[in-house]
Design an enzyme around this catalytic site. Structure first.
Site, PDB file in Angstrom:
ATOM      1  N   ASP A 194       3.690  20.237  -2.141  1.00 28.17           N
ATOM      2  CA  ASP A 194       4.294  19.214  -2.994  1.00 28.17           C
ATOM      3  C   ASP A 194       5.088  18.258  -2.100  1.00 28.17           C
ATOM      4  O   ASP A 194       6.189  18.566  -1.648  1.00 28.17           O
ATOM      5  CB  ASP A 194       5.213  19.842  -4.044  1.00 28.17           C
ATOM      6  N   HIS A 197       5.620   6.341  -1.017  1.00 28.40           N
ATOM      7  CA  HIS A 197       6.384   5.097  -1.185  1.00 28.40           C
ATOM      8  C   HIS A 197       5.510   3.884  -0.870  1.00 28.40           C
ATOM      9  O   HIS A 197       4.428   4.008  -0.297  1.00 28.40           O
ATOM     10  CB  HIS A 197       7.610   5.091  -0.262  1.00 28.40           C
ATOM     11  N   TYR A 215       2.664  13.706   6.486  1.00 30.23           N
ATOM     12  CA  TYR A 215       3.727  14.319   5.681  1.00 30.23           C
ATOM     13  C   TYR A 215       3.628  15.838   5.578  1.00 30.23           C
ATOM     14  O   TYR A 215       4.354  16.452   4.808  1.00 30.23           O
ATOM     15  CB  TYR A 215       3.722  13.766   4.243  1.00 30.23           C
ATOM     16  N   HIS A 239       0.807  -1.214   0.000  1.00 33.48           N
ATOM     17  CA  HIS A 239       0.000   0.000   0.000  1.00 33.48           C
ATOM     18  C   HIS A 239       0.845   1.271   0.000  1.00 33.48           C
ATOM     19  O   HIS A 239       2.004   1.268   0.407  1.00 33.48           O
ATOM     20  CB  HIS A 239      -0.949   0.015   1.199  1.00 33.48           C
ATOM     21  N   ILE A 240       0.212   2.350  -0.468  1.00 34.36           N
ATOM     22  CA  ILE A 240       0.719   3.708  -0.338  1.00 34.36           C
ATOM     23  C   ILE A 240      -0.134   4.392   0.712  1.00 34.36           C
ATOM     24  O   ILE A 240      -1.359   4.503   0.561  1.00 34.36           O
ATOM     25  CB  ILE A 240       0.622   4.487  -1.660  1.00 34.36           C
ATOM     26  N   SER A 241       0.467   4.846   1.798  1.00 36.35           N
ATOM     27  CA  SER A 241      -0.296   5.479   2.878  1.00 36.35           C
ATOM     28  C   SER A 241      -0.767   6.873   2.480  1.00 36.35           C
ATOM     29  O   SER A 241      -0.043   7.638   1.850  1.00 36.35           O
ATOM     30  CB  SER A 241       0.557   5.578   4.146  1.00 36.35           C
TER      31      SER A 241
END
Length: 325
Positions: A254, A260, A219, A134-136
């Site tokens: 951005d 990841h 993030y 998966h991509i979180s």
């Protein structure tokens, strides 16, 4: 009465051998046909996997010995539902083989007794069954019983009224990254920035809804100016946004370098030896992985053991706001 012409023992042996050979050939042919048919079958629908996403809970407290030494990032609170937003990917057999070649070079580097140095694969379960990757799109979140249904509804409204259509992602690099607490390190496939900046847009939408419900974003870069701080302080308020793309994603950051897919993990900071092995794996086995294309058609919301699939809109309705207001 005519005599019956029985076969001699030598002839019987030849008949048995011929029959056995024929049966073996037939069985081998049938096996080939089954394998060919299986390889031609379309992938299972995304919602099928959601039905079997639950896991057996073996303890009501945080017990790292049950999870290879891993510690719970968010402490268990009675009445709170662990929640995660993500993009799910089930690699095909060919894709799995390419990924396994990378991990296999690393995971058996140290002796089994050196548990802190062991590299663990995310590709298969303890029983060897393939696992989804998966991509979180969120941190590990926690919602009360009263909040969880409203959160799913809010995410569904946001996705359906967004401008993000199905898209494709591929991979740029192989690297090691740590979690926020530096308690685990992950071998990851760094994701290339997809067309139309789709991942940043999805994360922007996800972070907006998450913050609206009193949870921390994923993030998100710290605010550095007064205007940034003001925008951040108001980011949790419900708002109606024009579907002009310049306004819809006005405050979007951005964060492309952060996306990841994790394929392995370890409990310790990777040593120079492991970094060298990783570089070798990248040089010798990464080219097939760079050819992989992952089609993204929905995002998943997992609350407890219940997974809800939120499909990306195939077309965009310009008459609605981001949150459907």
């Amino acid at each position: 009465m005519a005599l019956v012409d029985y076969a001699s023992s030598d002839e019987e042996d030849e008949i048995v051998e011929s029959t056995s050979t024929s049966n073996a050939n037939a069985a081998q042919s049938l096996k080939r046909k089954r394998e060919e048919s299986a390889s031609d079958l379309p992938p299972l629908p995304s919602k099928f996997h959601d039905l079997y996403a639950s896991t057996t809970r073996v303890s009501t407290r945080d017990d790292p010995s049950l999870h290879g030494g891993r510690k719970r990032v968010m402490p268990h609170v009675e009445g709170n539902w662990p929640t995660h937003l993500y993009i799910e990917w089930y690699p095909s057999t060919t894709e799995y083989s390419s990924l396994d070649a990378l991990v296999s070079l690393l995971k058996d580097t140290w002796p089994p007794e050196a548990t802190d140095l062991k590299v663990n694969s995310f590709l298969t379960s303890d029983l060897g069954a393939p696992l989804p990757l998966h991509i979180s799109l969120s941190r590990s979140l926690g919602f009360s019983t009263e909040q969880k249904d409203e959160f799913v509804s809010a995410m569904e409204r946001a996705i359906q009224s967004s401008t993000v259509r199905p898209f494709v992602v591929s991979f740029a690099d192989l690297d090691w990254v740590s979690n926020f607490e530096n308690t685990r390190w992950f071998l990851v496939l760094k994701v290339l920035k997809p067309d139309l900046n789709a991942l940043n847009k999805l994360l922007h939408i996800s972070n907006s809804v998450v913050q609206e419900h009193g949870q921390p974003p994923l993030y998100s870069k710290p605010a550095t100016t007064k205007s940034d701080v003001k925008a951040r302080n108001h980011s949790g308020k419900r708002r109606s946004i024009n579907h002009n793309s310049a306004l819809l994603y006005k405050d979007m950051q951005d964060l492309s370098s952060a996306f990841h897919i994790s394929i392995a993990w370890t409990l310790t900071d990777p040593s120079q030896e492991l970094l060298d092995l990783t570089k070798s794996a990248k040089l010798n086995h990464f080219d097939p992985v760079k050819q992989i294309q992952v089609v993204v058609e929905d995002i998943k919301v997992k609350i407890g053991n219940v997974v809800t699939s939120l499909p990306l809109p195939k077309s965009v309705n310009l008459g609605k706001s981001l949150f459907g207001a």
